[in-house]
Write an enzyme that holds these catalytic residues in place. Structure first.
Site, PDB file in Angstrom:
ATOM      1  N   GLN A   1       0.817  -1.213   0.000  1.00  0.00           N
ATOM      2  CA  GLN A   1       0.000   0.000   0.000  1.00  0.00           C
ATOM      3  C   GLN A   1       0.852   1.264   0.000  1.00  0.00           C
ATOM      4  O   GLN A   1       2.009   1.267   0.412  1.00  0.00           O
ATOM      5  CB  GLN A   1      -0.915   0.038   1.229  1.00  0.00           C
TER       6      GLN A   1
ATOM      7  N   ARG B   1      -2.855  11.200   2.898  1.00  0.00           N
ATOM      8  CA  ARG B   1      -3.801  11.920   3.758  1.00  0.00           C
ATOM      9  C   ARG B   1      -4.663  12.805   2.863  1.00  0.00           C
ATOM     10  O   ARG B   1      -4.145  13.491   1.992  1.00  0.00           O
ATOM     11  CB  ARG B   1      -3.051  12.762   4.790  1.00  0.00           C
TER      12      ARG B   1
ATOM     13  N   GLU C   1      -4.153   3.703   0.370  1.00  0.00           N
ATOM     14  CA  GLU C   1      -4.856   3.880   1.637  1.00  0.00           C
ATOM     15  C   GLU C   1      -5.106   5.381   1.809  1.00  0.00           C
ATOM     16  O   GLU C   1      -4.171   6.162   1.969  1.00  0.00           O
ATOM     17  CB  GLU C   1      -4.009   3.353   2.797  1.00  0.00           C
TER      18      GLU C   1
ATOM     19  N   HIS D   1       5.395  10.614  -6.632  1.00  0.00           N
ATOM     20  CA  HIS D   1       4.119  10.299  -7.267  1.00  0.00           C
ATOM     21  C   HIS D   1       3.854   8.800  -7.216  1.00  0.00           C
ATOM     22  O   HIS D   1       4.744   8.017  -6.899  1.00  0.00           O
ATOM     23  CB  HIS D   1       4.131  10.738  -8.733  1.00  0.00           C
TER      24      HIS D   1
ATOM     25  N   MET E   1      10.107  14.071 -22.560  1.00  0.00           N
ATOM     26  CA  MET E   1       9.628  12.692 -22.388  1.00  0.00           C
ATOM     27  C   MET E   1       8.202  12.588 -22.914  1.00  0.00           C
ATOM     28  O   MET E   1       7.238  12.840 -22.207  1.00  0.00           O
ATOM     29  CB  MET E   1       9.717  12.288 -20.922  1.00  0.00           C
TER      30      MET E   1
ATOM     31  N   GLU F   1       1.425   9.639 -12.178  1.00  0.00           N
ATOM     32  CA  GLU F   1       1.993   9.444 -13.516  1.00  0.00           C
ATOM     33  C   GLU F   1       1.077   8.530 -14.328  1.00  0.00           C
ATOM     34  O   GLU F   1       0.587   7.514 -13.821  1.00  0.00           O
ATOM     35  CB  GLU F   1       3.386   8.828 -13.427  1.00  0.00           C
TER      36      GLU F   1
END
Length: 229
Positions: free
Chosen positions: A76, A80, A145, A173, A204, A219
């Site tokens: 996980q 927040r 989570e 990320h 990119m 991403e």
């Protein structure tokens, strides 16, 4: 004084004659006077033949796992969140996680916070028993989570959470694999999702970054283009 100087000179000359002269086959200082270029070439070739991901090219990476870690896996990532209603909508409607039902929800009234577990696992086969459902949820890989501290959604003084991408930088990320990055981003635009980077921005190409309601970066990439990076 002259005779003393002559005697000293003769003594030094005699001592020098006692030191054996080095031969061509056995150098006096072999480590300095001669190098083995073939040994260096073999070492370089060995390094070049190893993949970049190998332990030899990544100091600190262990080649043999500790037997004690045999059953470990990544389970996980916790975010927040300010408002569960907004975040649950984003992750289920926009990103397609846990569309039918949450993997698991845990409430802690005494400490005034709730946990929402989401992912791409099929919840149809999840146990209905509460305890078994919790164990099942924590056995799934790569879930998120969402942690909600009660009251932040209505607190006018709440400033939000640090997303890790402003100073001081830390967390970066999470990543979501999609079927087609460009089509997914066209849909995200229609849904009003905020972009950090669109697929054709920057050097990119073919990958994008979007933000969730709390500003965390996500991403977006597909398997057709990710291998060309």
């Amino acid at each position: 004084m002259a005779s003393c100087s002559i005697s000293t000179t003769l003594l030094r000359f005699s001592l020098l004659r006692l030191i054996p002269k080095p031969t061509s086959s056995i150098p006096l200082f072999p480590s300095i006077s001669r190098k083995d270029p073939s040994r260096f070439r073999l070492f370089s070739a060995s390094m070049a033949s190893e993949p970049k991901e190998s332990p030899s090219n990544n100091p600190g990476l262990h080649s043999i796992p500790d037997e004690a870690t045999k059953g470990y896996f990544m389970q996980q990532t916790m975010f927040r969140i300010k408002d569960p209603k907004v975040s649950l909508d984003f992750y289920s409607r926009v990103l397609g996680m846990s569309v039918i039902v949450l993997l698991k929800r845990l409430d802690f009234p005494e400490m005034k916070f709730s946990l929402y577990f989401m992912g791409y696992e099929d919840t149809v086969s999840a146990p209905s028993n509460g305890t078994e459902r919790t164990v099942w949820t924590f056995s799934q890989k790569a879930t998120i989570e969402l942690t909600h501290n009660w009251g932040t959604e209505t607190d006018p003084d709440f400033k939000g959470y640090h997303n890790g991408n402003s100073e001081p930088r830390g967390f970066g990320h999470i990543g979501i694999t999609v079927d087609d990055t460009y089509k997914a981003c066209e849909r995200f635009e229609r849904l009003g999702v905020e972009f950090v980077k669109k697929p054709n921005d920057g050097k990119m190409k073919g990958i994008a970054f979007i933000k969730d309601p709390d500003g965390y970066w996500i991403e977006i990439f597909d398997l057709k283009t990710i291998g060309t990076l």
